[in-house]
Write a protein that holds these residues in place. Structure first.
Motif, mmCIF file in Angstrom:
data_model
loop_
_atom_site.group_PDB
_atom_site.id
_atom_site.type_symbol
_atom_site.label_atom_id
_atom_site.label_comp_id
_atom_site.label_asym_id
_atom_site.label_seq_id
_atom_site.Cartn_x
_atom_site.Cartn_y
_atom_site.Cartn_z
ATOM 1 N N MET A 1 -24.644 62.909 22.446
ATOM 2 C CA MET A 1 -23.995 62.784 23.333
ATOM 3 C C MET A 1 -22.500 62.077 22.125
ATOM 4 N N ILE A 2 -21.654 61.923 22.711
ATOM 5 C CA ILE A 2 -20.580 61.171 21.702
ATOM 6 C C ILE A 2 -20.436 59.207 21.620
ATOM 7 N N VAL A 3 -21.215 58.996 21.211
ATOM 8 C CA VAL A 3 -20.579 57.530 21.292
ATOM 9 C C VAL A 3 -19.163 56.729 20.706
ATOM 10 N N MET A 4 -18.545 55.698 21.891
ATOM 11 C CA MET A 4 -17.222 55.176 21.298
ATOM 12 C C MET A 4 -18.066 53.970 21.936
ATOM 13 N N THR A 5 -17.679 52.937 21.071
ATOM 14 C CA THR A 5 -17.632 51.691 20.937
ATOM 15 C C THR A 5 -16.588 50.613 21.431
ATOM 16 N N LYS A 6 -16.284 49.991 22.350
ATOM 17 C CA LYS A 6 -15.460 48.465 22.267
ATOM 18 C C LYS A 6 -15.250 47.451 21.774
ATOM 19 N N GLY A 7 -14.414 46.760 21.528
ATOM 20 C CA GLY A 7 -14.104 45.654 20.981
ATOM 21 C C GLY A 7 -15.061 44.403 21.355
ATOM 22 N N THR A 8 -15.135 44.358 22.506
ATOM 23 C CA THR A 8 -16.376 43.229 22.860
ATOM 24 C C THR A 8 -17.651 44.152 23.022
ATOM 25 N N PHE A 9 -18.086 44.969 22.622
ATOM 26 C CA PHE A 9 -18.968 45.234 21.735
ATOM 27 C C PHE A 9 -19.411 45.059 21.144
ATOM 28 N N LYS A 10 -18.897 44.932 19.807
ATOM 29 C CA LYS A 10 -18.696 44.991 18.430
ATOM 30 C C LYS A 10 -18.697 43.123 18.328
ATOM 31 N N ARG A 11 -17.371 42.659 19.230
ATOM 32 C CA ARG A 11 -17.735 41.351 19.239
ATOM 33 C C ARG A 11 -19.339 40.849 19.240
ATOM 34 N N ASP A 12 -19.635 40.819 20.714
ATOM 35 C CA ASP A 12 -21.187 40.682 20.917
ATOM 36 C C ASP A 12 -22.332 40.788 19.832
ATOM 37 N N VAL A 13 -22.292 42.018 18.791
ATOM 38 C CA VAL A 13 -23.151 42.496 18.471
ATOM 39 C C VAL A 13 -22.567 41.620 17.032
ATOM 40 N N SER A 14 -21.589 40.992 15.995
ATOM 41 C CA SER A 14 -21.049 40.290 15.064
ATOM 42 C C SER A 14 -21.865 38.894 15.005
ATOM 43 N N ARG A 15 -21.877 38.343 16.689
ATOM 44 C CA ARG A 15 -22.308 37.121 17.274
ATOM 45 C C ARG A 15 -24.315 37.073 17.146
ATOM 46 N N VAL A 16 -24.586 38.512 16.548
ATOM 47 C CA VAL A 16 -26.073 38.318 16.742
ATOM 48 C C VAL A 16 -26.897 37.913 15.618
ATOM 49 N N LYS A 17 -27.925 36.947 15.419
ATOM 50 C CA LYS A 17 -27.863 36.891 14.408
ATOM 51 C C LYS A 17 -30.117 37.629 13.774
ATOM 52 N N SER A 18 -30.595 38.351 14.183
ATOM 53 C CA SER A 18 -31.622 38.722 14.566
ATOM 54 C C SER A 18 -31.714 39.799 13.902
ATOM 55 N N LEU A 19 -31.970 40.203 12.346
ATOM 56 C CA LEU A 19 -32.503 41.251 11.739
ATOM 57 C C LEU A 19 -33.180 42.589 12.966
ATOM 58 N N TYR A 20 -34.300 41.399 13.329
ATOM 59 C CA TYR A 20 -35.114 42.638 13.967
ATOM 60 C C TYR A 20 -34.371 43.014 15.358
ATOM 61 N N LEU A 21 -33.689 42.811 15.745
ATOM 62 C CA LEU A 21 -32.761 42.847 16.450
ATOM 63 C C LEU A 21 -31.272 43.558 16.446
ATOM 64 N N LEU A 22 -30.758 43.851 14.870
ATOM 65 C CA LEU A 22 -30.153 44.502 15.042
ATOM 66 C C LEU A 22 -30.723 45.998 14.520
ATOM 67 N N THR A 23 -31.934 45.627 13.996
ATOM 68 C CA THR A 23 -32.277 47.027 14.020
ATOM 69 C C THR A 23 -33.112 47.941 14.602
ATOM 70 N N ALA A 24 -33.442 46.884 16.071
ATOM 71 C CA ALA A 24 -33.814 47.787 17.096
ATOM 72 C C ALA A 24 -32.640 48.184 18.095
ATOM 73 N N LEU A 25 -31.162 47.776 17.483
ATOM 74 C CA LEU A 25 -30.168 48.121 18.695
ATOM 75 C C LEU A 25 -29.723 49.678 17.572
ATOM 76 N N GLN A 26 -29.840 49.677 16.536
ATOM 77 C CA GLN A 26 -29.014 50.761 15.086
ATOM 78 C C GLN A 26 -30.339 51.578 16.019
ATOM 79 N N ASP A 27 -31.823 50.766 16.497
ATOM 80 C CA ASP A 27 -32.426 52.924 17.035
ATOM 81 C C ASP A 27 -31.888 53.414 17.785
#
Length: 92
Positions: A1-27
């Motif tokens: 599928m084609i994935v597009m991100t909106k600015g609000t999504f990028k802002r929400d991700v930038s506020r996350v501090k947990s590396l475990y959560l960022l890894t789960a998000l990337q997966d």
């Protein structure tokens, strides 16, 4: 599928501090990109009252987050990434 991100999504991700959560998000994003149809995405659920708005569950052992997404055809737009208790107040 084609994935597009909106600015609000990028802002929400930038506020996350947990590396475990960022890894789960990337997966999860990798799984979305390789999925041929929305049915192949685990944790995907249609929101009641909407035809194209979905939530995708992203979980670690400690935290439970949701991705707010809009799916139209082969394109999925990631709109929000918030904790379980806040996502439904801000999305859709």
């Amino acid at each position: 599928m084609i994935v597009m991100t909106k600015g609000t999504f990028k802002r929400d991700v930038s506020r996350v501090k947990s590396l475990y959560l960022l890894t789960a998000l990337q997966d999860k994003i990798n799984q979305i990109e390789t999925a041929s149809t929305p049915e192949h995405i685990t944790g995907l659920k249609l929101l009641r009252g909407y035809a194209t708005h979905y939530r995708i569950h992203v979980r670690t052992q400690v935290e439970s987050f949701r991705i707010g997404a809009v799916i139209r055809g082969k394109t999925i737009r990631l709109v929000r990434f918030l904790p379980r208790n806040k996502i439904y107040k801000k999305f859709p």
